[in-house]
Design a protein around this motif. Structure first.
Motif, short mmCIF file in Angstrom:
data_model
loop_
_atom_site.label_atom_id
_atom_site.label_comp_id
_atom_site.label_asym_id
_atom_site.label_seq_id
_atom_site.Cartn_x
_atom_site.Cartn_y
_atom_site.Cartn_z
N SER A 192 82.97 -0.30 -37.10
CA SER A 192 83.89 0.06 -37.92
C SER A 192 85.46 0.95 -37.32
O SER A 192 86.17 1.05 -37.66
N GLY A 193 84.90 1.58 -36.43
CA GLY A 193 85.77 2.29 -35.46
C GLY A 193 86.09 3.81 -36.24
O GLY A 193 86.92 4.59 -35.89
N LEU A 194 85.38 4.28 -37.41
CA LEU A 194 85.47 5.35 -38.24
C LEU A 194 85.18 6.60 -37.48
O LEU A 194 84.09 6.58 -36.73
N GLU A 195 86.25 7.51 -37.26
CA GLU A 195 86.22 8.51 -36.46
C GLU A 195 85.61 8.29 -35.23
O GLU A 195 85.01 9.24 -34.54
N PHE A 196 85.97 7.16 -34.51
CA PHE A 196 85.69 6.80 -33.14
C PHE A 196 87.18 6.60 -32.43
O PHE A 196 87.91 5.71 -32.80
N ASN A 197 87.75 7.76 -31.59
CA ASN A 197 88.93 7.40 -31.06
C ASN A 197 88.77 7.17 -29.53
O ASN A 197 88.53 8.15 -28.96
N PRO A 198 88.86 5.83 -28.97
CA PRO A 198 88.61 5.70 -27.65
C PRO A 198 89.44 6.57 -26.80
O PRO A 198 90.67 6.62 -27.11
N THR A 199 88.68 6.90 -25.58
CA THR A 199 89.63 7.55 -24.66
C THR A 199 90.33 6.49 -23.69
O THR A 199 91.09 6.97 -22.57
#
Length: 234
Positions: free
Chosen positions: A154-161
């Motif tokens: 879901s991308g929650l608290e995942f910030n791609p570098t």
């Protein structure tokens, strides 16, 4: 380059990074897709032994679309403990067998215990595989590979570098995921999710962020001894 992608269950890699794996394969790199668990409990009606074989065949059919090598570590779903030294040794030997330049695996904050355990075990194994005093079937690795975490659904608290533009391989990603028919049913019944639609929508979301049609997001593990200059060769 050798690319080792390790997911908890058959279909996890397809959901989160198959577009990137297809692109890496197209660029001429060697891909190993490893499923730590058998996927033996992901169904309401099919018993574990039967489901294990179904999911093994689904994983092989999926990986065949990009001519990827396929491995499994044979753990039962829900039976993978990150603090077990015996389990760590299995993951260490996996890294030694694959001898990867780059490892892709689950994010430390993924949504379920098997995913989180795999993330922790791969973090340990990618370093300890270089220490010869740990005795396994395969000899010690000669370097600590670059480590990348794939998106946590879901991308929650995942910030791609960084992002990989997978517009040109997105259909291959969907074709690979579609091979996991048992899980298309399971995710619909258990989680009320049409996973094909989910993956498409999320791919578009990451694409908007990356400035392309479809993208997959990753976080590179940045730490001392890691070859931090190694980037996805895509």
């Amino acid at each position: 380059m050798n690319i080792l992608a390790v997911g908890a269950h058959p279909d996890d890699l397809e959901i989160s990074c198959a577009g990137t794996l297809a692109k890496l394969k197209r660029a001429g790199h060697h891909i190993i897709m490893c499923n730590a668990c058998k996927g033996d409990k992901g169904h309401y009606h099919i018993p574990p032994d039967e489901l294990t074989e179904i999911r093994r065949k689904e994983a092989l059919a999926s990986a065949a679309l990009i001519s990827s090598e396929v491995l499994t570590l044979g753990f039962g779903d829900g039976e993978l403990l990150a603090e077990s030294q015996e389990n760590r040794m299995k993951f260490i030997d996996l890294v030694r067998y694959a001898r990867p330049d780059i490892v892709i695996t689950h994010a430390p904050n993924d949504y379920m215990p098997d995913h989180i355990a795999v993330s922790q075990l791969m973090f340990h194994a990618t370093f300890f595989a270089t220490l010869p005093s740990f005795r396994t079937e395969n000899p010690a690795a000669d370097k600590v590979p670059a480590l990348y975490y794939m998106d946590n659904l879901s991308g929650l608290e995942f910030n791609p570098t960084f992002y990989v533009d997978v517009t040109d391989t997105f259909q291959t990603k969907l074709d690979m995921l579609e091979k996991h028919q048992s899980q298309l049913v399971w995710l619909k019944e258990h989680d009320q999710v049409d996973i094909m639609d989910f993956v498409t929508t999320f791919g578009k979301t990451r694409g908007i962020q990356a400035g392309c049609t479809y993208a997959e997001g990753f976080v590179q593990h940045m730490a001392w001894t890691r070859p931090n200059a190694v980037r996805f060769p895509v």
